[in-house]
Design a protein around this motif. Structure first.
Motif, short mmCIF file in Angstrom:
data_model
loop_
_atom_site.label_atom_id
_atom_site.label_comp_id
_atom_site.label_asym_id
_atom_site.label_seq_id
_atom_site.Cartn_x
_atom_site.Cartn_y
_atom_site.Cartn_z
N TYR A 184 -20.75 -49.57 -4.81
CA TYR A 184 -20.58 -48.21 -5.34
C TYR A 184 -21.93 -47.59 -5.69
O TYR A 184 -22.19 -46.42 -5.37
N GLY A 185 -22.80 -48.37 -6.34
CA GLY A 185 -24.13 -47.87 -6.67
C GLY A 185 -24.94 -47.55 -5.43
O GLY A 185 -25.66 -46.55 -5.39
N SER A 186 -24.81 -48.39 -4.41
CA SER A 186 -25.51 -48.14 -3.14
C SER A 186 -24.99 -46.86 -2.48
O SER A 186 -25.76 -46.08 -1.90
N PHE A 187 -23.69 -46.64 -2.59
CA PHE A 187 -23.08 -45.43 -2.04
C PHE A 187 -23.64 -44.19 -2.72
O PHE A 187 -23.98 -43.19 -2.07
N ALA A 188 -23.76 -44.25 -4.06
CA ALA A 188 -24.34 -43.12 -4.82
C ALA A 188 -25.78 -42.87 -4.39
O ALA A 188 -26.20 -41.72 -4.23
N LEU A 189 -26.53 -43.94 -4.19
CA LEU A 189 -27.92 -43.82 -3.76
C LEU A 189 -28.01 -43.23 -2.35
O LEU A 189 -28.83 -42.35 -2.08
N LEU A 190 -27.17 -43.71 -1.44
CA LEU A 190 -27.20 -43.23 -0.07
C LEU A 190 -26.83 -41.75 0.03
O LEU A 190 -27.43 -41.01 0.82
N THR A 191 -25.86 -41.31 -0.77
CA THR A 191 -25.50 -39.89 -0.75
C THR A 191 -26.62 -39.04 -1.33
O THR A 191 -26.79 -37.88 -0.93
N LEU A 192 -27.39 -39.59 -2.26
CA LEU A 192 -28.54 -38.87 -2.79
C LEU A 192 -29.61 -38.74 -1.71
O LEU A 192 -30.18 -37.65 -1.50
N ILE A 193 -29.89 -39.84 -1.01
CA ILE A 193 -30.87 -39.80 0.08
C ILE A 193 -30.41 -38.84 1.17
O ILE A 193 -31.21 -38.07 1.73
N VAL A 198 -22.94 -34.17 -4.69
CA VAL A 198 -22.13 -35.29 -4.20
C VAL A 198 -22.52 -36.58 -4.93
O VAL A 198 -21.67 -37.26 -5.53
N SER A 199 -23.80 -36.92 -4.89
CA SER A 199 -24.27 -38.12 -5.58
C SER A 199 -24.05 -38.02 -7.08
O SER A 199 -23.71 -39.01 -7.74
N HIS A 200 -24.24 -36.82 -7.62
CA HIS A 200 -24.04 -36.61 -9.05
C HIS A 200 -22.60 -36.92 -9.45
O HIS A 200 -22.35 -37.64 -10.42
N PHE A 201 -21.66 -36.42 -8.68
CA PHE A 201 -20.24 -36.64 -8.95
C PHE A 201 -19.89 -38.13 -8.85
O PHE A 201 -19.23 -38.70 -9.73
N ILE A 202 -20.33 -38.75 -7.76
CA ILE A 202 -20.03 -40.17 -7.55
C ILE A 202 -20.59 -41.02 -8.68
O ILE A 202 -19.92 -41.91 -9.20
N SER A 203 -21.82 -40.72 -9.09
CA SER A 203 -22.46 -41.50 -10.16
C SER A 203 -21.73 -41.35 -11.49
O SER A 203 -21.49 -42.34 -12.19
N LEU A 204 -21.38 -40.12 -11.83
CA LEU A 204 -20.77 -39.88 -13.14
C LEU A 204 -19.42 -40.58 -13.30
O LEU A 204 -19.07 -40.99 -14.41
#
Length: 223
Positions: free
Chosen positions: A202-211, A162-168
């Motif tokens: 957006y970056g915070s969202f990627a971080l939160l989904t990683l956590i 999930v985080s991988h997809f959002i980040s890319l």
């Protein structure tokens, strides 16, 4: 893993096409000499071709492409894919440095959209490394099982994809936002502020989904 074996090649083909299409817009914005630009372009193309070729070949053989260390061919192809992605990752790190170091003709909003997009994209390397080192993408549950339609992101446990997809895909969404604001005649200063705020969110969202994934929590729980 309970889904059609050709789903993964399809998803990666779409993602790689979008990535290369975006790169075809971004790389020429830098004042590179023709030779340097050609090297960077062909490095990105070559690494992505090898990546998707390995995925398609393993699907054709009825084998997993990622995390496959039991199949003799998979033990060679999985590290090869890792090398290709690492090369592409390092290439984009160079591109990011040059977007800070060199002058471009981009507007301030578009320049920062590209910069933030690449930074968030590179952040996606964290989840990618975690998946590769752990030989799985789920946390708290086995890979496979019930998941969201098409993406197959787990709905019962953590999923690093999930985080991988959002980040890319920050590299597409942020510049597209600038193009949209330009089309509807938003003022340049407002565009710049909007991109700064959107990038932070957006970056915070990627971080939160990683956590969330690390803690074994599904992105969306349906079961």
């Amino acid at each position: 893993m309970g889904v059609n074996i050709w789903l993964k090649p399809l998803k990666f083909s779409i993602s790689i096409f979008i990535f290369l299409f975006t790169s075809a817009y971004i790389v020429p914005q830098l004042p590179y000499q023709t030779s340097k630009q050609s090297i960077i372009v062909w490095v990105l193309i070559f690494t992505m071709i090898i990546e998707i070729a390995c995925i398609i070949f393993q699907a054709y053989r009825g084998q997993q492409s990622h995390f496959n260390i039991t199949d003799p061919i998979g033990r060679k192809l999985f590290p090869l894919m890792g090398i290709m992605i690492s090369v592409a990752y390092f290439t984009y790190f160079i591109i990011l440095i040059d977007f800070f170091r060199l002058s471009t003709s981009l507007s301030a909003a578009m320049l920062w959209a590209v910069r933030f997009g690449i930074i968030i994209l590179l952040f996606g390397g964290i989840s990618g490394f975690m998946m590769a080192s752990g030989l799985k993408h789920n946390v708290g549950v086995a890979d496979g099982g019930v998941g969201l339609p098409f993406t197959n992101w787990s709905t019962v446990g953590g999923d690093l994809r999930v985080s991988h997809f959002i980040s890319l895909h920050a590299l597409q969404l942020l510049p597209l936002l600038v193009l949209l604001m330009t089309y509807i005649n938003i003022q340049p200063n407002t565009q710049l502020i909007t991109i700064a705020i959107t990038s932070a969110v957006y970056g915070s969202f990627a971080l939160l989904t990683l956590i969330q994934a690390i803690n074994g929590q599904p992105f969306i729980r349906l079961h």
